[in-house]
Scaffold this motif. Structure first.
Motif, PDB file in Angstrom:
ATOM      1  N   THR A   1       0.779  -0.028  18.677  1.00 27.10           N
ATOM      2  CA  THR A   1      -0.551  -0.058  18.079  1.00 27.10           C
ATOM      3  C   THR A   1      -0.394  -0.534  16.639  1.00 27.10           C
ATOM      4  O   THR A   1       0.696  -0.415  16.073  1.00 27.10           O
ATOM      5  N   PHE A   2      -1.459  -1.054  16.057  1.00 26.37           N
ATOM      6  CA  PHE A   2      -1.427  -1.385  14.636  1.00 26.37           C
ATOM      7  C   PHE A   2      -2.300  -0.430  13.826  1.00 26.37           C
ATOM      8  O   PHE A   2      -2.555  -0.658  12.638  1.00 26.37           O
ATOM      9  N   PHE A   3      -2.736   0.640  14.472  1.00 28.10           N
ATOM     10  CA  PHE A   3      -3.535   1.656  13.784  1.00 28.10           C
ATOM     11  C   PHE A   3      -2.616   2.726  13.192  1.00 28.10           C
ATOM     12  O   PHE A   3      -1.588   3.077  13.772  1.00 28.10           O
ATOM     13  N   CYS A   4      -2.989   3.245  12.025  1.00 25.74           N
ATOM     14  CA  CYS A   4      -2.285   4.365  11.391  1.00 25.74           C
ATOM     15  C   CYS A   4      -3.315   5.414  10.998  1.00 25.74           C
ATOM     16  O   CYS A   4      -4.459   5.077  10.653  1.00 25.74           O
ATOM     17  N   SER A   5      -2.905   6.671  11.005  1.00 23.67           N
ATOM     18  CA  SER A   5      -3.806   7.713  10.522  1.00 23.67           C
ATOM     19  C   SER A   5      -4.046   7.551   9.024  1.00 23.67           C
ATOM     20  O   SER A   5      -5.142   7.809   8.525  1.00 23.67           O
ATOM     21  N   MET A   6      -3.000   7.109   8.299  1.00 26.05           N
ATOM     22  CA  MET A   6      -3.142   6.811   6.868  1.00 26.05           C
ATOM     23  C   MET A   6      -2.478   5.472   6.588  1.00 26.05           C
ATOM     24  O   MET A   6      -1.366   5.216   7.071  1.00 26.05           O
ATOM     25  N   PHE A   7      -3.140   4.631   5.809  1.00 26.15           N
ATOM     26  CA  PHE A   7      -2.589   3.318   5.489  1.00 26.15           C
ATOM     27  C   PHE A   7      -1.925   3.361   4.118  1.00 26.15           C
ATOM     28  O   PHE A   7      -2.591   3.531   3.088  1.00 26.15           O
ATOM     29  N   CYS A   8      -0.599   3.237   4.133  1.00 25.87           N
ATOM     30  CA  CYS A   8       0.188   3.322   2.896  1.00 25.87           C
ATOM     31  C   CYS A   8       0.049   2.031   2.107  1.00 25.87           C
ATOM     32  O   CYS A   8       0.139   0.929   2.676  1.00 25.87           O
TER      33      CYS A   8
END
Length: 364
Positions: free
Chosen positions: A104-111
């Motif tokens: 996936t390319f989704f993250c819970s938080m985008f650093c």
């Protein structure tokens, strides 16, 4: 709905949400910033940030900055060559025995320092069923691959049934013995480590088919009681947990901070694995620590920090050429079998090797 899914719905994802915590200046420019790299901060991380301190390390890692629009000539869209080594979509085969799969390319938080921001920065879809079929076919055709690394994005941001499906498909491939998840979820969304997720992992591992979690703590302030509890659940289930992360200017570029980080991780049974030189991703130069400074920081830790808590400092090269260890040069050759060696405490000594048995026989 599980707690972790509720928390995902409560993430800060807009400038208007963020403005509840910190003043936002020049909104038009900041909209460009989050247009290049999405904004998301989890409720767990929000609780740990000191918004009154502009140098708070967690704030720096997750709050967008105008400097992200400044690109240095050396910075690259694909800084470590993921695409250059991608024989089929959503898979990178850089090393002979292992592959990366972008689940996936989704993250819970985008650093804000993300080196894969060219993929995670926009709402790119992950692999569809046809893509997964092609990935499985590739792995069946390449039995030299015995390890799969599920990455992204963050593979633990997937739903339970999706993780179960990935593990089922991969475990059906005879050559695959080791499966890794590279994830920031234990850091910024520890509620995701549920009993149901642990049960899925247990079903897909045994004494010779382990599952590894490589997580991503960058600063001691990220290690709260909730994180420690999530890590304990993973390790108590028999999962090996390691940690990797980049050296970040203003965040952890200090041997005192890194010593605390590495020792704290070791004390909660997480193995410090890699400290990365920050990849040459566009818009991240304000986080970059010079390589020479990184070598000096690691030199300061050598001998001071127990070897079980000291990771390798590595540089991941552009164009998919792989990672190499970077270290201070402690050993240099004086003459045949004689070496000049610098100790961890700065003393220079001579190390003399005895003649090997083979050398003696050749002379006779």
């Amino acid at each position: 709905m599980d707690l972790w899914q509720q928390e995902l719905q409560q993430c800060v994802r807009s400038l208007e949400d963020l403005e509840k915590y910190i003043p936002i200046h020049n909104k038009n420019v900041m909209r460009q910033v989050i247009g290049n790299m999405r904004l998301s901060i989890t409720p767990h991380t929000l609780k740990l940030i000191n918004f009154d301190d502009p140098r708070d390390p967690l704030l720096l890692m997750c709050v967008p900055q105008e400097r992200e629009l400044q690109f240095s000539p050396e910075e690259l869209v694909d800084p470590i060559g993921d695409e250059a080594k991608s024989p089929v979509p959503f898979l990178t085969h850089r090393y002979p025995d292992r592959v990366l799969i972008y689940a996936t390319f989704f993250c819970s938080m985008f650093c804000r320092f993300c080196f894969r921001r060219f993929k995670t920065g926009e709402a790119n879809p992950g692999p569809a069923e046809d893509d997964i079929d092609r990935i499985v076919t590739y792995l069946l055709d390449h039995p030299e691959v015995d390890e799969v690394i599920l990455t992204g994005g963050d593979p633990l941001a997937l739903l339970d049934w999706q993780i179960d499906e990935w593990l089922t498909r991969l475990r059906a491939i005879p050559s695959i013995t080791r499966i890794r998840f590279h994830t920031r979820v234990p850091v910024n969304l520890p509620s995701r480590i549920t009993d149901d997720l642990i049960a899925i992992f247990r079903r897909h591992m045994d004494a010779t088919h382990p599952i590894f979690i490589v997580t991503h703590f960058n600063h001691p302030c990220e290690i709260a009681p909730e994180n420690i509890a999530a890590i304990a659940k993973l390790i108590d289930a028999g999962i090996v947990v390691r940690n990797q992360g980049p050296l970040l200017r203003g965040v952890n570029d200090d041997p005192v901070i890194l010593e605390e980080l590495f020792k704290t991780l070791t004390n909660i049974r997480v193995v410090p694995y890699y400290l990365h030189q920050l990849a040459l991703a566009q818009g991240t130069n304000h986080f970059r620590v010079p390589l020479a400074r990184g070598i000096e920081i690691m030199k300061a830790l050598q001998g001071k920090v127990t070897g079980i808590a000291l990771p390798r400092y590595v540089l991941d090269l552009p164009e998919g050429k792989g990672k190499v260890p970077v270290t201070h040069r402690y050993v240099s050759s004086e003459r045949e079998s004689s070496w000049s060696v610098e100790t961890p405490f700065g003393e220079v000594v001579t190390y003399q090797e005895p003649a090997s048995e083979c050398d003696t026989l050749e002379k006779e």
